[in-house]
Motif scaffolding. Structure first.
Motif, PDB file in Angstrom:
ATOM      1  N   LEU A 243       0.854  -1.186   0.000  1.00 57.15           N
ATOM      2  CA  LEU A 243       0.000   0.000   0.000  1.00 57.15           C
ATOM      3  C   LEU A 243       0.892   1.239   0.000  1.00 57.15           C
ATOM      4  CD1 LEU A 243      -2.858   1.347   0.383  1.00 57.15           C
ATOM      5  CD2 LEU A 243      -2.327   1.368   2.825  1.00 57.15           C
ATOM      6  N   THR A 244       0.572   2.205  -0.868  1.00 57.64           N
ATOM      7  CA  THR A 244       1.285   3.479  -0.904  1.00 57.64           C
ATOM      8  C   THR A 244       0.302   4.609  -0.632  1.00 57.64           C
ATOM      9  OG1 THR A 244       2.921   2.667  -2.487  1.00 57.64           O
ATOM     10  CG2 THR A 244       2.671   5.057  -2.311  1.00 57.64           C
ATOM     11  N   THR A 245       0.702   5.550   0.225  1.00 48.01           N
ATOM     12  CA  THR A 245      -0.154   6.680   0.563  1.00 48.01           C
ATOM     13  C   THR A 245       0.712   7.912   0.809  1.00 48.01           C
ATOM     14  OG1 THR A 245      -1.906   7.456   2.057  1.00 48.01           O
ATOM     15  CG2 THR A 245      -0.132   6.137   3.039  1.00 48.01           C
ATOM     16  N   GLY A 246       0.080   9.057   0.960  1.00 52.34           N
ATOM     17  CA  GLY A 246       0.808  10.294   1.224  1.00 52.34           C
ATOM     18  C   GLY A 246       1.400  10.894  -0.042  1.00 52.34           C
ATOM     19  N   GLY A 247       2.416  11.755   0.146  1.00 46.99           N
ATOM     20  CA  GLY A 247       3.066  12.403  -0.976  1.00 46.99           C
ATOM     21  C   GLY A 247       2.441  13.726  -1.384  1.00 46.99           C
ATOM     22  N   ARG A 248       1.454  14.203  -0.604  1.00 44.09           N
ATOM     23  CA  ARG A 248       0.808  15.476  -0.907  1.00 44.09           C
ATOM     24  C   ARG A 248       1.327  16.548   0.059  1.00 44.09           C
ATOM     25  NH1 ARG A 248      -2.861  11.715  -0.031  1.00 44.09           N
ATOM     26  NH2 ARG A 248      -3.545  12.733   1.906  1.00 44.09           N
ATOM     27  N   GLY A 249       1.694  17.709  -0.478  1.00 46.20           N
ATOM     28  CA  GLY A 249       2.183  18.785   0.375  1.00 46.20           C
ATOM     29  C   GLY A 249       3.421  18.349   1.143  1.00 46.20           C
ATOM     30  N   THR A 250       3.379  18.548   2.462  1.00 49.78           N
ATOM     31  CA  THR A 250       4.515  18.129   3.291  1.00 49.78           C
ATOM     32  C   THR A 250       4.387  16.682   3.761  1.00 49.78           C
ATOM     33  OG1 THR A 250       3.428  18.954   5.304  1.00 49.78           O
ATOM     34  CG2 THR A 250       4.896  20.477   4.127  1.00 49.78           C
ATOM     35  N   LEU A 251       3.303  16.006   3.369  1.00 49.47           N
ATOM     36  CA  LEU A 251       3.134  14.611   3.771  1.00 49.47           C
ATOM     37  C   LEU A 251       4.160  13.736   3.057  1.00 49.47           C
ATOM     38  CD1 LEU A 251      -0.717  13.864   3.816  1.00 49.47           C
ATOM     39  CD2 LEU A 251       0.856  13.889   5.772  1.00 49.47           C
ATOM     40  N   PRO A 252       4.927  12.954   3.790  1.00 46.81           N
ATOM     41  CA  PRO A 252       5.830  12.021   3.131  1.00 46.81           C
ATOM     42  C   PRO A 252       5.045  10.982   2.325  1.00 46.81           C
ATOM     43  CG  PRO A 252       6.396  12.284   5.451  1.00 46.81           C
ATOM     44  CD  PRO A 252       5.062  12.928   5.249  1.00 46.81           C
ATOM     45  N   ARG A 253       5.670  10.449   1.284  1.00 47.78           N
ATOM     46  CA  ARG A 253       5.086   9.325   0.562  1.00 47.78           C
ATOM     47  C   ARG A 253       5.549   8.050   1.264  1.00 47.78           C
ATOM     48  NH1 ARG A 253       6.996   6.312  -3.714  1.00 47.78           N
ATOM     49  NH2 ARG A 253       8.635   7.855  -4.150  1.00 47.78           N
ATOM     50  N   VAL A 254       4.585   7.249   1.691  1.00 44.54           N
ATOM     51  CA  VAL A 254       4.885   6.072   2.495  1.00 44.54           C
ATOM     52  C   VAL A 254       4.388   4.825   1.763  1.00 44.54           C
ATOM     53  CG1 VAL A 254       4.638   4.958   4.739  1.00 44.54           C
ATOM     54  CG2 VAL A 254       4.590   7.457   4.585  1.00 44.54           C
ATOM     55  N   THR A 255       5.251   3.833   1.639  1.00 39.65           N
ATOM     56  CA  THR A 255       4.886   2.551   1.035  1.00 39.65           C
ATOM     57  C   THR A 255       5.094   1.440   2.055  1.00 39.65           C
ATOM     58  OG1 THR A 255       5.500   3.288  -1.189  1.00 39.65           O
ATOM     59  CG2 THR A 255       5.339   0.912  -0.826  1.00 39.65           C
ATOM     60  N   PHE A 256       4.038   0.676   2.301  1.00 37.48           N
ATOM     61  CA  PHE A 256       4.100  -0.489   3.191  1.00 37.48           C
ATOM     62  C   PHE A 256       4.125  -1.748   2.324  1.00 37.48           C
ATOM     63  CE2 PHE A 256       1.634   2.754   5.504  1.00 37.48           C
ATOM     64  CZ  PHE A 256       2.424   2.893   6.634  1.00 37.48           C
ATOM     65  N   THR A 257       5.030  -2.672   2.636  1.00 38.13           N
ATOM     66  CA  THR A 257       5.139  -3.906   1.860  1.00 38.13           C
ATOM     67  C   THR A 257       5.280  -5.100   2.793  1.00 38.13           C
ATOM     68  OG1 THR A 257       6.264  -2.725   0.061  1.00 38.13           O
ATOM     69  CG2 THR A 257       6.421  -5.125   0.067  1.00 38.13           C
ATOM     70  N   LEU A 258       4.403  -6.071   2.601  1.00 39.24           N
ATOM     71  CA  LEU A 258       4.500  -7.349   3.305  1.00 39.24           C
ATOM     72  C   LEU A 258       4.801  -8.401   2.248  1.00 39.24           C
ATOM     73  CD1 LEU A 258       4.145  -9.059   5.901  1.00 39.24           C
ATOM     74  CD2 LEU A 258       1.723  -9.279   5.290  1.00 39.24           C
ATOM     75  N   GLY A 259       5.957  -9.032   2.358  1.00 37.67           N
ATOM     76  CA  GLY A 259       6.369 -10.013   1.363  1.00 37.67           C
ATOM     77  C   GLY A 259       5.452 -11.222   1.339  1.00 37.67           C
ATOM     78  N   GLY A 260       5.596 -12.019   0.293  1.00 34.59           N
ATOM     79  CA  GLY A 260       4.726 -13.186   0.132  1.00 34.59           C
ATOM     80  C   GLY A 260       4.764 -14.107   1.328  1.00 34.59           C
TER      81      GLY A 260
END
Length: 314
Positions: A243-260
């Motif tokens: 899941l990727t979220t954020g990246g707007r304005g001063t919000l960091p872009r955050v990606t969460f990854t759970l491997g298989g």
């Protein structure tokens, strides 16, 4: 400076001045409820429970959750070390975070058979959980269990859940999710608690529809004992999921990854002669890789959620 020393300094720079999570307030709204009480039907043999209308079970439930942050690394986009001032600015953008914390919720699960036919029975479950010194949350759900061991869609209602609510609530006696998937919202809530303060978490969640968490379930039921009880050993694996979220304005872009199949749960479920759950015990561990990009800096870290749930006859 060694890699270990550098990683430790990055961790301190990002998580200086951490705060203790507020446990008495609900963390989300009814959006979370659909699959919080995930399925023990996967653990039950494919026979229709013999419980008559009005039959019930009561279990004492204790769930302990621990969230830890590790392997924190930071570098600029050109690969050089990130400046402490930049890390401090990122920490300010995120607000106070709680990278390492634990909480125990305790209460009861009440299940009653409200209807039955030749094909299925209908169960209503009420789960009441809360911290030792706080106000508990109550979630009620109704499901239909068929002779093939599969559940119909559950109708769920109740309070906003608390921090540390069961990720896979089937271990506490609740209804099943659709085969092969689990609502990821409770996990996402815990991950964001390790990164940001409440208002920043809300901004990161804005418009987000988290995809379900894939689940693989293996169960091995034993033969019934002299009293008709049956013990099932259950193993569940979660992932892959991202899941990727954020990246707007001063919000960091955050990606969460759970491997298989990186997340896992093991436990046992004791089923009464009439097919209702008598007891359960489980340990769940979900390590999620996080990549955070902000102010020309990329930060990678691991957030591990561990949960231990026990249900005993109440």
């Amino acid at each position: 400076m060694t890699h270990a020393q550098r990683d430790g300094s990055v961790h301190r720079a990002l998580y200086a001045g951490r705060v203790t999570p507020t446990l008495s307030a609900g963390s989300r709204t009814l959006l979370l409820f659909g699959a919080l009480l995930a399925g023990l039907a996967h653990a039950q043999p494919p026979t229709l429970p013999g419980a008559a209308v009005g039959a019930s079970s009561v279990g004492r439930v204790t769930t302990t959750t621990r969230v830890t942050v590790s392997d924190v690394r930071a570098s600029t986009v050109d690969g050089s070390a990130a400046l402490p001032a930049t890390l401090a600015a990122i920490r300010h953008d995120l607000g106070g975070a709680a990278p390492d914390w634990s909480v125990t919720l305790a209460g009861k699960a009440f299940t009653v058979v409200t209807a039955r036919s030749v094909q299925d029975i209908t169960l209503r479950t009420t789960l009441v959980l809360g911290p030792p010194d706080g106000v508990p949350a109550t979630v009620r759900s109704t499901r239909t269990l068929g002779a093939d061991g599969m559940n119909g869609l559950a109708q769920v209602e109740g309070d906003a859940i608390l921090a540390g609510w069961p990720l896979d609530g089937g271990w506490s006696g609740g209804p099943a999710t659709p085969p092969g998937e689990l609502d990821a919202a409770p996990l996402l809530d815990l991950l964001l608690r390790a990164l940001a303060r409440p208002d920043t978490r809300a901004a990161l969640l804005e418009g987000v529809q988290a995809a379900p968490l894939p689940v693989q379930t293996t169960s091995t039921p034993s033969d019934p004992d002299a009293d008709g009880r049956q013990l099932a050993t259950v193993e569940r694996r979660y992932g892959p999921w991202t899941l990727t979220t954020g990246g707007r304005g001063t919000l960091p872009r955050v990606t969460f990854t759970l491997g298989g199949a990186a997340g896992e749960a093991q436990g046992t479920v004791t089923i009464r002669r009439d097919g209702l759950v008598q007891a359960a015990s489980s340990v769940t561990r979900v390590p999620v890789q996080v990549t955070l990009v902000s102010r020309g800096v990329q930060v990678t870290l691991t957030i591990t959620v561990e949960q231990h749930t026990e249900v005993t006859p109440g």
